[in-house]
Design an enzyme around this catalytic site. Structure first.
Site, PDB file in Angstrom:
ATOM      1  NE  ARG A  53      37.274  26.219  -9.506  1.00 32.18           N
ATOM      2  CZ  ARG A  53      38.053  26.562 -10.525  1.00 32.18           C
ATOM      3  NH1 ARG A  53      38.787  27.620 -10.456  1.00 32.18           N
ATOM      4  NH2 ARG A  53      38.083  25.850 -11.637  1.00 32.18           N
ATOM      5  CB  THR A  54      35.870  20.351  -5.833  1.00 26.46           C
ATOM      6  OG1 THR A  54      34.989  21.269  -6.468  1.00 26.46           O
ATOM      7  CG2 THR A  54      35.100  19.532  -4.817  1.00 26.46           C
ATOM      8  CE  LYS A  82      47.383  -2.660 -12.729  1.00 21.66           C
ATOM      9  NZ  LYS A  82      47.932  -3.105 -11.440  1.00 21.66           N
ATOM     10  NE  ARG A 103      34.053  17.066  -9.157  1.00 26.76           N
ATOM     11  CZ  ARG A 103      34.298  18.359  -9.374  1.00 26.76           C
ATOM     12  NH1 ARG A 103      35.042  18.722 -10.400  1.00 26.76           N
ATOM     13  NH2 ARG A 103      33.790  19.286  -8.584  1.00 26.76           N
TER      14      ARG A 103
HETATM   15  C1  NCD Z   1      31.786  23.024 -10.973  1.00 22.73           C
HETATM   16  C2  NCD Z   1      31.551  21.540 -11.150  1.00 22.73           C
HETATM   17  O1  NCD Z   1      32.500  20.753 -11.136  1.00 22.73           O
HETATM   18  O2  NCD Z   1      30.380  21.186 -11.273  1.00 22.73           O
HETATM   19  N1  NCD Z   1      33.105  23.350 -10.603  1.00 22.73           N
HETATM   20  C3  NCD Z   1      33.431  23.387  -9.269  1.00 22.73           C
HETATM   21  O3  NCD Z   1      33.327  22.394  -8.580  1.00 22.73           O
HETATM   22  N2  NCD Z   1      33.792  24.561  -8.747  1.00 22.73           N
HETATM   23  C4  NCD Z   1      31.314  23.849 -12.103  1.00 22.73           C
HETATM   24  C5  NCD Z   1      31.817  23.547 -13.491  1.00 22.73           C
HETATM   25  O4  NCD Z   1      32.637  22.657 -13.708  1.00 22.73           O
HETATM   26  O5  NCD Z   1      31.358  24.253 -14.394  1.00 22.73           O
END
Ligand code: NCD
Length: 306
Positions: A53-54, A82, A103
């Site tokens: 989703r993100t 690497k 992330r």
């Molecule tokens: C969440 C996350 O990545 O922290 N997911 C998201 O971004 N919608 C929640 C999860 O992974 O449980």
């Protein structure tokens, strides 16, 4: 106020006025056609941990604003394989784009990236620490489905120890007049440091293990997955994974208010029954869709297009 060149690292950096600024730009993004706003701008996505989703909603947000997207790929198929360091990778990527959404499994990784990059970095989740863009879309969803944020009782259930969406949202709600109820198994309690922060902000909160008796008090129930990937001990995960399962029967047993709304950042892995999906309680799919206007707002603010 969030402005051109800023990074979005932690919800702690935002007061209620700054939060409202993002929510109102998001509402405008949803209402208006902005398909040329980001023409010529490039977003780089660096997702070094699983995401659906993100990542996709960041990409969709940028594409729908007329911008372009470069994807770094995963750790298996990038220079990390690497042995390249995170700071070198950030330096390189920042030469190819205007903004980075990142992330990473390490807490603090996004803050480090922002210091190195020389352009806006948006934290899309750093370990168990923070997930500020999820929080903005959570708040946007609450405001949409309940008409306000102030005056609500918000319950959290599931993995409150490792769940970064919970940590960010609890901090954000402390900027509003909300009561918070934290329901978890004893081993997955909300961190003591976060509770201290809430106390200092004068927040009314409860900590409990009993979901059924919390239900009737709630306006919003924020359900979360047990974060398997954060457990050092897989046996401990096995012991706690079935701790709560939210379904229609449980809501009825708990005397849920008609106006109760169930949220979940998703993915769900058994803690939230599909029998709730078509009820008025469920807003989690709408919540996921709200990721697009909210991320459009954040991208346009940090790139000075607002
Ligand atoms: C969440 C996350 O990545 O922290 N997911 C998201 O971004 N919608 C929640 C999860 O992974 O449980």
């Amino acid at each position: 106020m969030l402005q051109s060149g800023d990074s979005v690292i932690s919800i702690r950096d935002f007061d209620s006025e700054e939060i409202q600024q993002v929510l109102s730009v998001a509402a405008r993004m949803e209402r208006e056609d902005n398909r040329d706003l980001m023409r010529g701008k490039i977003l780089a996505t660096m997702f070094l941990e699983a995401s659906t989703r993100t990542k996709l909603s960041f990409m969709s947000a940028m594409l729908r604003l007329g911008g372009e997207v470069l994807d770094f790929g995963d750790t298996e198929h990038s220079s990390f394989k690497k042995g390249e360091s995170l700071s070198d990778a950030i330096r390189i990527v920042s030469g190819y784009c205007d903004v980075i959404a990142m992330r990473h499994p390490w807490e603090g990784a996004a803050r480090l990236a922002a210091q190195i990059a020389g352009l806006p970095v948006i934290n899309a989740g750093d370990g168990a620490n923070q997930h500020p863009t999820q929080t903005f879309l959570d708040l946007y969803t609450i405001q949409k489905v309940r008409g306000r944020i102030d005056g609500l009782s918000v319950g959290f259930v599931g993995d409150l120890k490792y769940g970064r969406t919970v940590h960010s949202l609890a901090t954000a709600l402390s900027r509003f007049d909300c009561r918070q109820i934290f329901v978890s198994p004893p081993t997955l309690r909300i961190p003591a440091g976060l509770l201290r922060e809430l106390e200092e902000a004068g927040v009314r909160y409860e900590v409990s293990e009993d979901l059924v008796s919390a239900i009737s008090k709630l306006d919003i129930l924020y359900c979360t997955r047990i974060q398997r990937e954060r457990f050092a001990d897989s046996l401990e995960y096995e012991r706690t994974k079935g701790a709560y399962r939210l379904d229609l029967a449980l809501l009825e047993r708990g005397g849920a208010r008609d106006e109760l709304r169930i949220m979940h950042p998703l993915p769900r892995v058994g803690e939230l029954s599909t029998d709730l999906d078509d009820t008025p309680y469920a807003v989690y799919f709408q919540q996921a869709r709200n990721g697009v206007p909210v991320r459009q707002a954040l991208l346009s603010l940090v790139l000075g297009k607002e």
